[in-house]
Design a protein around this motif. Structure first.
Motif, PDB file in Angstrom:
ATOM      1  N   GLN A 179      -6.804  -3.979  -5.484  1.00 49.72           N
ATOM      2  CA  GLN A 179      -8.097  -3.306  -5.613  1.00 49.72           C
ATOM      3  C   GLN A 179      -8.081  -1.948  -4.905  1.00 49.72           C
ATOM      4  O   GLN A 179      -8.606  -0.956  -5.429  1.00 49.72           O
ATOM      5  CB  GLN A 179      -9.215  -4.184  -5.042  1.00 49.72           C
ATOM      6  CG  GLN A 179      -9.387  -5.527  -5.724  1.00 49.72           C
ATOM      7  CD  GLN A 179      -9.786  -5.402  -7.180  1.00 49.72           C
ATOM      8  OE1 GLN A 179      -8.927  -5.190  -8.050  1.00 49.72           O
ATOM      9  NE2 GLN A 179     -11.073  -5.503  -7.453  1.00 49.72           N
ATOM     10  N   LEU A 180      -7.475  -1.895  -3.733  1.00 50.74           N
ATOM     11  CA  LEU A 180      -7.409  -0.630  -2.992  1.00 50.74           C
ATOM     12  C   LEU A 180      -6.588   0.406  -3.753  1.00 50.74           C
ATOM     13  O   LEU A 180      -6.946   1.590  -3.790  1.00 50.74           O
ATOM     14  CB  LEU A 180      -6.819  -0.860  -1.602  1.00 50.74           C
ATOM     15  CG  LEU A 180      -7.718  -1.587  -0.593  1.00 50.74           C
ATOM     16  CD1 LEU A 180      -6.941  -1.900   0.688  1.00 50.74           C
ATOM     17  CD2 LEU A 180      -8.963  -0.761  -0.265  1.00 50.74           C
ATOM     18  N   LEU A 202      -7.720   4.082  -4.951  1.00 49.34           N
ATOM     19  CA  LEU A 202      -6.945   5.266  -4.602  1.00 49.34           C
ATOM     20  C   LEU A 202      -6.540   6.048  -5.845  1.00 49.34           C
ATOM     21  O   LEU A 202      -6.537   7.286  -5.835  1.00 49.34           O
ATOM     22  CB  LEU A 202      -5.712   4.858  -3.792  1.00 49.34           C
ATOM     23  CG  LEU A 202      -5.982   4.390  -2.359  1.00 49.34           C
ATOM     24  CD1 LEU A 202      -4.765   3.669  -1.778  1.00 49.34           C
ATOM     25  CD2 LEU A 202      -6.374   5.563  -1.475  1.00 49.34           C
ATOM     26  N   ILE A 238     -13.924  -2.027   3.745  1.00 48.21           N
ATOM     27  CA  ILE A 238     -13.112  -1.285   4.709  1.00 48.21           C
ATOM     28  C   ILE A 238     -14.040  -0.346   5.462  1.00 48.21           C
ATOM     29  O   ILE A 238     -15.219  -0.231   5.128  1.00 48.21           O
ATOM     30  CB  ILE A 238     -11.961  -0.498   4.032  1.00 48.21           C
ATOM     31  CG1 ILE A 238     -12.504   0.393   2.909  1.00 48.21           C
ATOM     32  CG2 ILE A 238     -10.894  -1.457   3.532  1.00 48.21           C
ATOM     33  CD1 ILE A 238     -11.443   1.239   2.231  1.00 48.21           C
ATOM     34  N   LEU A 259       0.839  -1.199   0.000  1.00 45.94           N
ATOM     35  CA  LEU A 259       0.000   0.000   0.000  1.00 45.94           C
ATOM     36  C   LEU A 259       0.877   1.253   0.000  1.00 45.94           C
ATOM     37  O   LEU A 259       1.026   1.950   1.004  1.00 45.94           O
ATOM     38  CB  LEU A 259      -0.946  -0.013   1.197  1.00 45.94           C
ATOM     39  CG  LEU A 259      -2.105  -0.997   1.113  1.00 45.94           C
ATOM     40  CD1 LEU A 259      -2.932  -0.979   2.389  1.00 45.94           C
ATOM     41  CD2 LEU A 259      -2.996  -0.698  -0.100  1.00 45.94           C
ATOM     42  N   ILE A 282      -7.896  -1.314   8.371  1.00 48.68           N
ATOM     43  CA  ILE A 282      -7.580  -2.644   7.857  1.00 48.68           C
ATOM     44  C   ILE A 282      -7.385  -3.551   9.057  1.00 48.68           C
ATOM     45  O   ILE A 282      -6.432  -3.393   9.825  1.00 48.68           O
ATOM     46  CB  ILE A 282      -6.323  -2.633   6.971  1.00 48.68           C
ATOM     47  CG1 ILE A 282      -6.591  -1.868   5.673  1.00 48.68           C
ATOM     48  CG2 ILE A 282      -5.876  -4.058   6.651  1.00 48.68           C
ATOM     49  CD1 ILE A 282      -5.411  -1.831   4.725  1.00 48.68           C
ATOM     50  N   ILE A 336     -14.340  -4.873  -1.851  1.00 50.61           N
ATOM     51  CA  ILE A 336     -13.449  -4.823  -0.695  1.00 50.61           C
ATOM     52  C   ILE A 336     -14.142  -4.037   0.414  1.00 50.61           C
ATOM     53  O   ILE A 336     -14.549  -2.889   0.210  1.00 50.61           O
ATOM     54  CB  ILE A 336     -12.100  -4.146  -1.028  1.00 50.61           C
ATOM     55  CG1 ILE A 336     -11.444  -4.824  -2.223  1.00 50.61           C
ATOM     56  CG2 ILE A 336     -11.188  -4.155   0.196  1.00 50.61           C
ATOM     57  CD1 ILE A 336     -10.998  -6.243  -1.980  1.00 50.61           C
ATOM     58  N   ALA A 392     -14.112   1.167  -2.752  1.00 51.06           N
ATOM     59  CA  ALA A 392     -13.656  -0.172  -2.400  1.00 51.06           C
ATOM     60  C   ALA A 392     -14.825  -1.149  -2.361  1.00 51.06           C
ATOM     61  O   ALA A 392     -14.716  -2.291  -2.841  1.00 51.06           O
ATOM     62  CB  ALA A 392     -12.935  -0.141  -1.055  1.00 51.06           C
ATOM     63  N   ALA A 410      -6.375  -7.796  -2.386  1.00 45.22           N
ATOM     64  CA  ALA A 410      -7.022  -6.668  -1.708  1.00 45.22           C
ATOM     65  C   ALA A 410      -6.265  -5.371  -1.965  1.00 45.22           C
ATOM     66  O   ALA A 410      -6.866  -4.329  -2.255  1.00 45.22           O
ATOM     67  CB  ALA A 410      -7.110  -6.945  -0.208  1.00 45.22           C
ATOM     68  N   CYS A 411      -4.949  -5.421  -1.874  1.00 45.77           N
ATOM     69  CA  CYS A 411      -4.139  -4.215  -2.072  1.00 45.77           C
ATOM     70  C   CYS A 411      -4.224  -3.723  -3.517  1.00 45.77           C
ATOM     71  O   CYS A 411      -4.261  -2.505  -3.763  1.00 45.77           O
ATOM     72  CB  CYS A 411      -2.700  -4.477  -1.676  1.00 45.77           C
ATOM     73  SG  CYS A 411      -2.467  -4.664   0.109  1.00 45.77           S
ATOM     74  N   VAL A 468     -13.064   6.650  -0.934  1.00 44.40           N
ATOM     75  CA  VAL A 468     -12.278   5.414  -0.963  1.00 44.40           C
ATOM     76  C   VAL A 468     -13.092   4.252  -0.429  1.00 44.40           C
ATOM     77  O   VAL A 468     -13.106   3.158  -1.020  1.00 44.40           O
ATOM     78  CB  VAL A 468     -10.972   5.592  -0.155  1.00 44.40           C
ATOM     79  CG1 VAL A 468     -10.260   4.248   0.020  1.00 44.40           C
ATOM     80  CG2 VAL A 468     -10.048   6.585  -0.843  1.00 44.40           C
TER      81      VAL A 468
END
Length: 397
Positions: free
Chosen positions: A386-387, A391, A357, A318, A369, A355, A350, A383-384, A346
């Motif tokens: 997609q995040l 972002l 969050i 991230l 997280i 995802i 997500a 997951a990262c 965000v």
């Protein structure tokens, strides 16, 4: 025909004007599934509850087996029930000698309530000190030790003789006096945006409590049960509480809480008055069976030992201009994007990419997280990815 959504909004009491409105048909591991086939990777574990993942087979098997034997039989503390007794024994075997007796309840709020009563009973004092920007529950007593008036103003008057200090402020420890029954503090402040104790703060807090005769209550409702990288977070700071608060991940997805102390202290609930603290469903045998299976797995596997390694993977992946900093420890991380509106974008983005969050009660520029401990490296990388996509979109705007 009325939809489930309409019935939910009509008959289930709401806690906000903007519920997430996800309809969940099933869950397994780190994944939640909706009836339309959409799947969501759960990066918050139902707010640090589902640490074993959803529907862990050992926990489910324990629930089924115990439910087939007996469920509720009598109010807490009256009958001998093996899941409850075995859980208490296994739990205290993981704790320091002074934490040798367990009072089971149904939630973290109830654990806080019980600890506050116990401290007043033991010390014969009335003052309670808590830290600002801490969350210990929403029942009237536990809410009384919440500093944020936005959440408490509508329910006043709250408990009297409550004082607040700032976490990590050594000078304010002088406010703890011989009038203080207990100090309630999170080992790691969660809803403040994941604030770790600094410069030996917890040791200094322990020393001040010892000097004044106040009890130290450490709240590990959110950071306990392996989330910090050790079974209990206080192990990492060379300090022991007089009373330990547990809940959330304790039941492997089933509702349970506990406050743990020395038997000589908890025995004071037995007399003057008799039944000094009682609960109907605390220590429910089916829930204790689930909690026993959960704790056994945490003790017997490497799930906890691998938390920091997996947490480091999140941190290494991230990396983005929108991220101001990542605070935290183990599997409780706060990813700060510096702006509330950006944060909401965000979180919404997500969710669209599957995802889950969330944000923090007392810190409105960071997302949480806190995944199940069973999350794999492959799932972390997914997951990262997609995040970072989200972002990118939000940062360009």
């Amino acid at each position: 025909m009325t939809s489930l959504r309409e019935t939910f909004l009509k008959h289930v009491a709401q806690t906000s004007e903007l519920p997430m409105m996800l309809e969940i048909e099933k869950a397994e591991g780190v994944w939640l599934y909706s009836p339309d086939g959409q799947k969501y990777l759960d990066l918050i574990s139902g707010i640090s509850v589902s640490s074993m993942g959803h529907c862990d087979p050992d926990v489910v098997a324990a629930v089924r087996e115990q439910a087939g034997k007996y469920m509720h039989t009598m109010v807490y503390g009256e009958y001998l029930m093996s899941p409850q007794v075995e859980l208490a024994e296994l739990l205290v075997n993981q704790l320091p000698n002074r934490l040798n007796s367990v009072y089971f309840c149904n939630s973290g709020s109830e654990a806080t309530e019980g600890a506050m009563k116990l401290a007043k009973r033991v010390t014969d004092r009335t003052e309670i000190i808590a830290c600002r920007n801490a969350y210990h529950g929403s029942t009237h007593g536990s809410m009384s030790i919440m500093s944020d008036t936005y959440f408490t103003q509508a329910y006043r008057p709250l408990l009297p003789n409550v004082r607040f200090i700032d976490f990590n402020d050594d000078e304010q420890l002088a406010q703890i006096s011989k009038k203080t029954a207990c100090v309630v503090a999170e080992t790691i402040q969660a809803e403040a945006g994941v604030i770790l104790p600094e410069n030996g703060y917890l040791k200094k807090l322990r020393k001040r409590c010892d000097g004044t005769g106040a009890l130290l209550v450490l709240d590990e409702i959110q950071v306990g049960y392996g989330r910090s990288g050790t079974l209990f977070a206080f192990e990492q700071f060379a300090v022991e509480p007089d009373i330990l608060l547990l809940a959330k991940a304790m039941g492997g997805g089933m509702p349970i809480g506990a406050f743990v102390s020395d038997k000589a202290l908890l025995d004071q609930f037995r007399v003057n008055p008799i039944l000094g603290h009682i609960t109907t469903f605390g220590g429910h045998p089916v829930v204790c069976a689930a909690a026993l299976a959960t704790l056994r797995k945490l003790v017997e596997t490497d799930l906890v030992a691998r938390v920091n390694e997996k947490s480091d993977l999140f941190r290494s992946l991230l990396v983005h201009p929108a991220i101001k900093e990542i605070r935290g420890h183990g599997f409780l991380l706060a990813v700060d994007v510096g702006d509330f509106d950006r944060l909401q974008a965000v979180i919404a983005g997500a969710k669209e990419l599957g995802i889950i969050i969330d944000w923090f009660l007392f810190q409105n520029t960071s997302f949480r997280i806190a995944p199940p401990l069973v999350i794999s490296e492959e799932e972390i990388r997914y997951a990262c990815k997609q995040l970072l996509t989200v972002l990118d979109r939000v940062y360009r705007k």
